[in-house]
Design an enzyme around this catalytic site. Structure first.
Site, PDB file in Angstrom:
ATOM      1  N   SER A 184       0.795  -1.228   0.000  1.00 21.57           N
ATOM      2  CA  SER A 184       0.000   0.000   0.000  1.00 21.57           C
ATOM      3  C   SER A 184       0.825   1.274   0.000  1.00 21.57           C
ATOM      4  O   SER A 184       0.325   2.323  -0.370  1.00 21.57           O
ATOM      5  CB  SER A 184      -0.939  -0.007   1.202  1.00 21.57           C
ATOM      6  OG  SER A 184      -0.192  -0.103   2.393  1.00 21.57           O
ATOM      7  N   HIS A 212      -5.479  -4.275  -1.324  1.00 21.50           N
ATOM      8  CA  HIS A 212      -5.364  -3.236  -2.359  1.00 21.50           C
ATOM      9  C   HIS A 212      -5.385  -3.816  -3.765  1.00 21.50           C
ATOM     10  O   HIS A 212      -5.256  -3.087  -4.742  1.00 21.50           O
ATOM     11  CB  HIS A 212      -4.095  -2.405  -2.147  1.00 21.50           C
ATOM     12  CG  HIS A 212      -4.220  -1.426  -1.027  1.00 21.50           C
ATOM     13  ND1 HIS A 212      -4.831  -0.203  -1.165  1.00 21.50           N
ATOM     14  CD2 HIS A 212      -3.835  -1.497   0.268  1.00 21.50           C
ATOM     15  CE1 HIS A 212      -4.805   0.448  -0.019  1.00 21.50           C
ATOM     16  NE2 HIS A 212      -4.203  -0.326   0.881  1.00 21.50           N
ATOM     17  N   LYS A 243     -12.422  -1.325   0.955  1.00 22.15           N
ATOM     18  CA  LYS A 243     -11.668  -0.426   0.068  1.00 22.15           C
ATOM     19  C   LYS A 243     -12.423  -0.315  -1.256  1.00 22.15           C
ATOM     20  O   LYS A 243     -13.395   0.427  -1.330  1.00 22.15           O
ATOM     21  CB  LYS A 243     -10.238  -0.924  -0.059  1.00 22.15           C
ATOM     22  CG  LYS A 243      -9.499  -0.683   1.262  1.00 22.15           C
ATOM     23  CD  LYS A 243      -8.064  -1.115   1.272  1.00 22.15           C
ATOM     24  CE  LYS A 243      -7.414  -0.639   2.574  1.00 22.15           C
ATOM     25  NZ  LYS A 243      -6.613  -1.654   3.225  1.00 22.15           N
TER      26      LYS A 243
HETATM   27  C1  LIG Z   1      -6.498  -1.938   4.659  1.00 28.54           C
HETATM   28  C2  LIG Z   1      -5.832  -3.226   4.816  1.00 28.54           C
HETATM   29  C3  LIG Z   1      -6.334  -4.168   5.724  1.00 28.54           C
HETATM   30  C4  LIG Z   1      -7.477  -3.848   6.644  1.00 28.54           C
HETATM   31  O1  LIG Z   1      -8.692  -3.900   5.976  1.00 28.54           O
HETATM   32  P1  LIG Z   1      -9.986  -3.241   6.645  1.00 28.54           P
HETATM   33  O2  LIG Z   1     -11.102  -3.884   5.892  1.00 28.54           O
HETATM   34  O3  LIG Z   1      -9.890  -1.780   6.429  1.00 28.54           O
HETATM   35  O4  LIG Z   1      -9.969  -3.626   8.073  1.00 28.54           O
HETATM   36  C5  LIG Z   1      -5.717  -5.399   5.791  1.00 28.54           C
HETATM   37  N1  LIG Z   1      -4.655  -5.702   5.017  1.00 28.54           N
HETATM   38  C6  LIG Z   1      -4.138  -4.816   4.148  1.00 28.54           C
HETATM   39  C7  LIG Z   1      -2.969  -5.206   3.302  1.00 28.54           C
HETATM   40  C8  LIG Z   1      -4.703  -3.544   4.017  1.00 28.54           C
HETATM   41  O5  LIG Z   1      -4.199  -2.666   3.161  1.00 28.54           O
END
Ligand SMILES: *Cc1c(COP(=O)(O)O)cnc(C)c1O
Length: 396
Positions: A184, A212, A243
């Site tokens: 990310s 992502h 996301k």
């Molecule tokens: C954002 C993210 C999460 C967490 O996901 P949420 O649904 O926001 O709790 C987990 N792993 C990665 C790699 C992320 O980028």
């Protein structure tokens, strides 16, 4: 002795943050998360959300949410394993498994608690977890909850991963290799074909967190596994529903056996109330939309390419991004935060990301381009980047 209830030890820590210049107030968003937002009372272009497909305020998702409240109420009423499991949850998982081209999907309340619950459930004492050094915090926390031994390999470094497998594989029962699908902070993609090959060579399992990558990579956003054509060769694929999908939740996609086990040992499913109808129904609608057409992901990539090309033509350093995540590397920490502040003053919200989230001297403002942006908004953002870049001597 001071009164413990004054929380003086925390006050001291907070003071320390202030002295380091990293203490912050939370920005306040008035209204929905969209490509243009009202932030702290001012209209600005939003380049900071994970709302990749513009689904967070999409009329079809909103209608699905409202309908589900009418038909199923506002709460699941219990943890999944007692009586929180509704027909709409079952429907969602069936649809999601179809979309992901996997046998089964187990949905959790968030991506974070999916990692916290799944990793500890599928590993045991006598196992080894091998994790990429840049893996997400929720993976790190998930590993901490596991009774397995843990070790880290250098970021996407296949020689280092193979060295660990060669030296240590035989000392353990099961070995689990964990990687983000898309990282990310830099927007680079994990070398999944090589990881899967090494896993097969050394009889290890693979776990890909595609937070992502889902809704972004692969056919209509089916993810990194689909992008590389690796269906059936990754044991556990994690995705978020918070996301690109625009709502809330996380899931593991994989074998039926995984699902049967997690429904007995996935602790968040046993001890935390399940997702409410107003979340479940719009997620299902979002998956339906992605299965109907690739127009949403096409638009996302079209916008991302457009924006990245313009910024790099101007001379900005975009690092090694291969995805819509667009880091603009500034370097110095204070300068990065100043750059972000000036962008905001001029009408674009892009968060600054600095040490310890990224290595010292690689501070960046991280732009998240979405399908919801218009070309005019992107053009305006580029113009502001150019203005601030010149003002701050980031651009010559
Ligand atoms: C954002 C993210 C999460 C967490 O996901 P949420 O649904 O926001 O709790 C987990 N792993 C990665 C790699 C992320 O980028």
């Amino acid at each position: 002795m001071s009164n413990v209830h004054e929380l003086n030890y925390l006050k001291e820590n907070i003071q320390q943050l202030k002295e380091e210049g990293v203490y912050r107030e939370l920005p306040i968003l008035e209204g929905p998360n969209e490509s243009e937002i009202i932030l702290n009372g001012k209209k600005v272009i939003n380049l900071s959300s994970n709302n990749y497909l513009g689904f967070a305020n999409h009329p079809r998702l909103k209608k699905a949410a409202v309908d589900a409240v009418e038909s199923h109420g506002v709460g699941a009423g219990a943890v999944r394993t007692i009586i929180g499991n509704m027909d709409i949850h079952e429907n969602l998982e069936k649809r999601l498994a179809e979309f992901k081209r996997e046998e089964a999907v187990m949905v959790f309340q968030s991506g974070f608690n999916c990692n916290a619950g799944a990793i500890q459930a599928i590993t045991q004492k006598g196992d080894l977890i091998i994790s990429d050094e840049l893996n997400h915090a929720s993976i790190i926390d998930g590993c901490r909850l596991s009774r397995a031994d843990k070790t880290v390999y250098k970021h996407s470094d296949m020689e280092d991963l193979e060295r660990i497998l060669r030296e240590r594989r035989d000392d353990y029962n099961n070995v689990l290799i964990i990687t983000d699908g898309v990282f990310s902070m830099d927007g680079d993609i994990a070398p999944l074909p090589e990881i899967v090959e090494l896993a097969e060579k050394y009889n290890a399992m693979t776990y890909v967190d595609d937070a992502h990558g889902s809704g972004v990579l692969g056919e209509s956003g089916r993810g990194t596994v689909d992008h590389f054509g690796l269906h059936g060769r990754v044991d556990f694929t994690i995705g978020t529903l918070s996301k690109a999908i625009g709502v809330i939740g996380g899931y593991v996609a994989g074998k039926k056996t995984m699902k049967q086990w997690l429904s007995h040992r996935g602790r968040p499913l046993l001890f935390s109330t399940y997702l409410p109808p107003a979340a479940v129904a719009p997620i299902t609608e979002a998956v339906n939309m992605l299965m109907e057409t690739t127009e949403y992901t096409d638009k996302l990539w079209d916008n991302a390419k457009y924006f990245k090309e313009k910024l790099s033509t101007l001379g900005f350093d975009l690092g090694k991004s291969e995805t819509p995540i667009t880091p603009v590397i500034i370097g110095d920490e204070a300068e990065t935060m100043e750059f972000s502040k000036k962008l905001l003053d001029n009408g674009v919200f892009v968060s600054g990301i600095i040490f310890p989230t990224v290595p010292k001297g690689t501070g960046r403002v991280r732009c998240m381009v979405t399908a919801g942006h218009t070309k005019e908004q992107l053009d305006k953002a580029v113009e502001i980047f150019q203005k601030v870049g010149k003002e701050m001597n980031v651009l010559k």
